[in-house]
Design a protein around this motif. Structure first.
Motif, PDB file in Angstrom:
ATOM      1  N   HIS A  12       4.680   9.262 -18.363  1.00 44.99           N
ATOM      2  CA  HIS A  12       5.497   9.056 -20.007  1.00 44.99           C
ATOM      3  C   HIS A  12       5.733   7.992 -20.426  1.00 44.99           C
ATOM      4  O   HIS A  12       5.824   6.968 -21.654  1.00 44.99           O
ATOM      5  N   VAL A  13       5.539   7.155 -19.874  1.00 48.33           N
ATOM      6  CA  VAL A  13       5.386   5.375 -19.442  1.00 48.33           C
ATOM      7  C   VAL A  13       4.915   4.805 -20.316  1.00 48.33           C
ATOM      8  O   VAL A  13       3.279   4.693 -19.669  1.00 48.33           O
ATOM      9  N   THR A  14       5.065   4.045 -21.169  1.00 48.10           N
ATOM     10  CA  THR A  14       4.112   3.095 -21.674  1.00 48.10           C
ATOM     11  C   THR A  14       3.932   1.923 -21.567  1.00 48.10           C
ATOM     12  O   THR A  14       2.779   0.569 -21.467  1.00 48.10           O
ATOM     13  N   CYS A  15       5.258   1.535 -21.636  1.00 49.65           N
ATOM     14  CA  CYS A  15       5.996  -0.023 -21.854  1.00 49.65           C
ATOM     15  C   CYS A  15       6.525  -0.459 -20.456  1.00 49.65           C
ATOM     16  O   CYS A  15       7.130   0.164 -19.487  1.00 49.65           O
ATOM     17  N   GLY A  16       5.944  -2.036 -19.333  1.00 52.21           N
ATOM     18  CA  GLY A  16       6.787  -1.903 -18.047  1.00 52.21           C
ATOM     19  C   GLY A  16       5.631  -0.702 -17.064  1.00 52.21           C
ATOM     20  O   GLY A  16       6.846  -0.722 -15.932  1.00 52.21           O
ATOM     21  N   LEU A  17       4.992  -0.353 -16.652  1.00 52.37           N
ATOM     22  CA  LEU A  17       4.276   0.950 -15.953  1.00 52.37           C
ATOM     23  C   LEU A  17       3.845   0.131 -14.860  1.00 52.37           C
ATOM     24  O   LEU A  17       4.418   0.664 -13.491  1.00 52.37           O
ATOM     25  N   VAL A  18       3.189  -1.142 -14.783  1.00 56.52           N
ATOM     26  CA  VAL A  18       2.876  -2.130 -13.096  1.00 56.52           C
ATOM     27  C   VAL A  18       4.394  -1.827 -12.977  1.00 56.52           C
ATOM     28  O   VAL A  18       3.991  -2.013 -11.492  1.00 56.52           O
ATOM     29  N   PRO A  19       4.941  -2.945 -13.431  1.00 53.69           N
ATOM     30  CA  PRO A  19       6.282  -2.740 -12.372  1.00 53.69           C
ATOM     31  C   PRO A  19       7.427  -1.575 -11.933  1.00 53.69           C
ATOM     32  O   PRO A  19       7.532  -1.825 -10.685  1.00 53.69           O
ATOM     33  N   LEU A  20       7.084  -0.512 -12.469  1.00 51.98           N
ATOM     34  CA  LEU A  20       7.441  -0.084 -12.241  1.00 51.98           C
ATOM     35  C   LEU A  20       6.872   1.271 -11.229  1.00 51.98           C
ATOM     36  O   LEU A  20       7.185   1.774  -9.816  1.00 51.98           O
ATOM     37  N   MET A  21       5.980   1.460 -11.242  1.00 54.01           N
ATOM     38  CA  MET A  21       4.989   1.470  -9.897  1.00 54.01           C
ATOM     39  C   MET A  21       5.053   0.442  -8.442  1.00 54.01           C
ATOM     40  O   MET A  21       4.958   1.225  -7.545  1.00 54.01           O
ATOM     41  N   GLN A  22       4.990  -0.423  -9.073  1.00 58.44           N
ATOM     42  CA  GLN A  22       5.412  -1.779  -8.153  1.00 58.44           C
ATOM     43  C   GLN A  22       6.525  -1.691  -7.538  1.00 58.44           C
ATOM     44  O   GLN A  22       6.955  -2.051  -5.981  1.00 58.44           O
ATOM     45  N   THR A  23       7.363  -1.102  -7.840  1.00 57.79           N
ATOM     46  CA  THR A  23       9.223  -0.497  -7.841  1.00 57.79           C
ATOM     47  C   THR A  23       9.122   0.130  -6.513  1.00 57.79           C
ATOM     48  O   THR A  23       9.171   0.134  -6.034  1.00 57.79           O
ATOM     49  N   HIS A  24       7.587   1.574  -7.714  1.00 57.41           N
ATOM     50  CA  HIS A  24       8.239   2.547  -6.814  1.00 57.41           C
ATOM     51  C   HIS A  24       6.901   2.556  -5.124  1.00 57.41           C
ATOM     52  O   HIS A  24       7.565   2.488  -3.701  1.00 57.41           O
ATOM     53  N   LEU A  25       6.653   1.559  -4.907  1.00 57.54           N
ATOM     54  CA  LEU A  25       5.767   0.601  -4.158  1.00 57.54           C
ATOM     55  C   LEU A  25       6.085   0.081  -2.979  1.00 57.54           C
ATOM     56  O   LEU A  25       6.699   0.051  -1.771  1.00 57.54           O
ATOM     57  N   CYS A  26       7.426  -0.611  -3.646  1.00 58.61           N
ATOM     58  CA  CYS A  26       8.090  -1.304  -2.859  1.00 58.61           C
ATOM     59  C   CYS A  26       8.955  -1.026  -1.906  1.00 58.61           C
ATOM     60  O   CYS A  26       9.654  -1.293  -0.751  1.00 58.61           O
ATOM     61  N   GLY A  27      10.201   0.281  -3.007  1.00 61.11           N
ATOM     62  CA  GLY A  27      10.826   1.348  -2.064  1.00 61.11           C
ATOM     63  C   GLY A  27      10.446   2.367  -0.666  1.00 61.11           C
ATOM     64  O   GLY A  27      10.601   2.879  -0.682  1.00 61.11           O
ATOM     65  N   THR A  28       9.211   2.007  -0.922  1.00 58.03           N
ATOM     66  CA  THR A  28       8.904   3.642  -0.546  1.00 58.03           C
ATOM     67  C   THR A  28       9.064   3.232   1.421  1.00 58.03           C
ATOM     68  O   THR A  28       8.592   1.618   1.740  1.00 58.03           O
ATOM     69  N   ASP A  29       9.752   4.033   2.272  1.00 56.05           N
ATOM     70  CA  ASP A  29       9.671   4.313   3.366  1.00 56.05           C
ATOM     71  C   ASP A  29       8.328   3.114   4.007  1.00 56.05           C
ATOM     72  O   ASP A  29       7.831   3.670   3.895  1.00 56.05           O
ATOM     73  N   PRO A  30       8.739   2.732   5.102  1.00 52.88           N
ATOM     74  CA  PRO A  30       7.302   2.399   5.981  1.00 52.88           C
ATOM     75  C   PRO A  30       6.773   3.160   7.005  1.00 52.88           C
ATOM     76  O   PRO A  30       5.715   2.833   6.816  1.00 52.88           O
ATOM     77  N   GLU A  31       7.144   4.797   7.052  1.00 54.48           N
ATOM     78  CA  GLU A  31       6.487   5.437   7.459  1.00 54.48           C
ATOM     79  C   GLU A  31       5.467   6.380   6.807  1.00 54.48           C
ATOM     80  O   GLU A  31       4.848   6.803   7.148  1.00 54.48           O
ATOM     81  N   VAL A  32       5.942   5.832   5.470  1.00 54.58           N
ATOM     82  CA  VAL A  32       4.675   6.196   4.603  1.00 54.58           C
ATOM     83  C   VAL A  32       3.468   5.502   3.920  1.00 54.58           C
ATOM     84  O   VAL A  32       3.550   4.761   3.769  1.00 54.58           O
TER      85      VAL A  32
END
Length: 89
Positions: A12-32
Motif C-alpha cells: 500500500h506504500v507509494t511514497c517512502g517505500l525504500v526508507p520504510l523497507m530499510q527501517t524494517h531491515l535495520c530493526g530486524t533481530d540479529p538471529e533473523v
C-alpha cells in the motif's frame, strides 16, 4: 506459496517505500537471516537499483504473484576488504 505471516506487507506504500523497507531491515533481530516484503507490482527496477551493494542485506529474490511481488532479502556479512561488495561483479 509463501506463508503470509512471514511477510511484511508494504504494497500500500507509494511514497517512502525504500526508507520504510530499510527501517524494517535495520530493526530486524540479529538471529533473523531472511526478511520478505510484499510490494506492489511494477517497481522491480527501482528496488533493484535502490538496494544495490554495500549493505548488510542483499536483495536475493523477487517472486511474482497475482497482484503483488515478494522481495526476499538475506543477511550478508560485510567484508572489511570490500565494504561496497564490488568484488561480486
Amino acid at each position: 506459496m509463501i506463508d503470509d505471516k512471514d511477510i511484511i506487507d508494504v504494497q500500500h506504500v507509494t511514497c517512502g517505500l525504500v526508507p520504510l523497507m530499510q527501517t524494517h531491515l535495520c530493526g530486524t533481530d540479529p538471529e533473523v537471516e531472511t526478511v520478505r516484503f510484499k510490494v506492489r507490482q511494477g517497481i522491480e527496477t527501482e528496488l533493484w537499483n535502490s538496494f544495490g551493494t554495500g549493505s548488510e542485506w542483499l536483495l536475493n529474490d523477487i517472486t511474482k504473484d497475482l497482484f503483488f511481488d515478494v522481495y526476499t532479502f538475506v543477511r550478508v556479512e560485510l567484508s572489511d576488504l570490500d565494504p561496497l561488495g564490488l568484488m561480486d561483479f
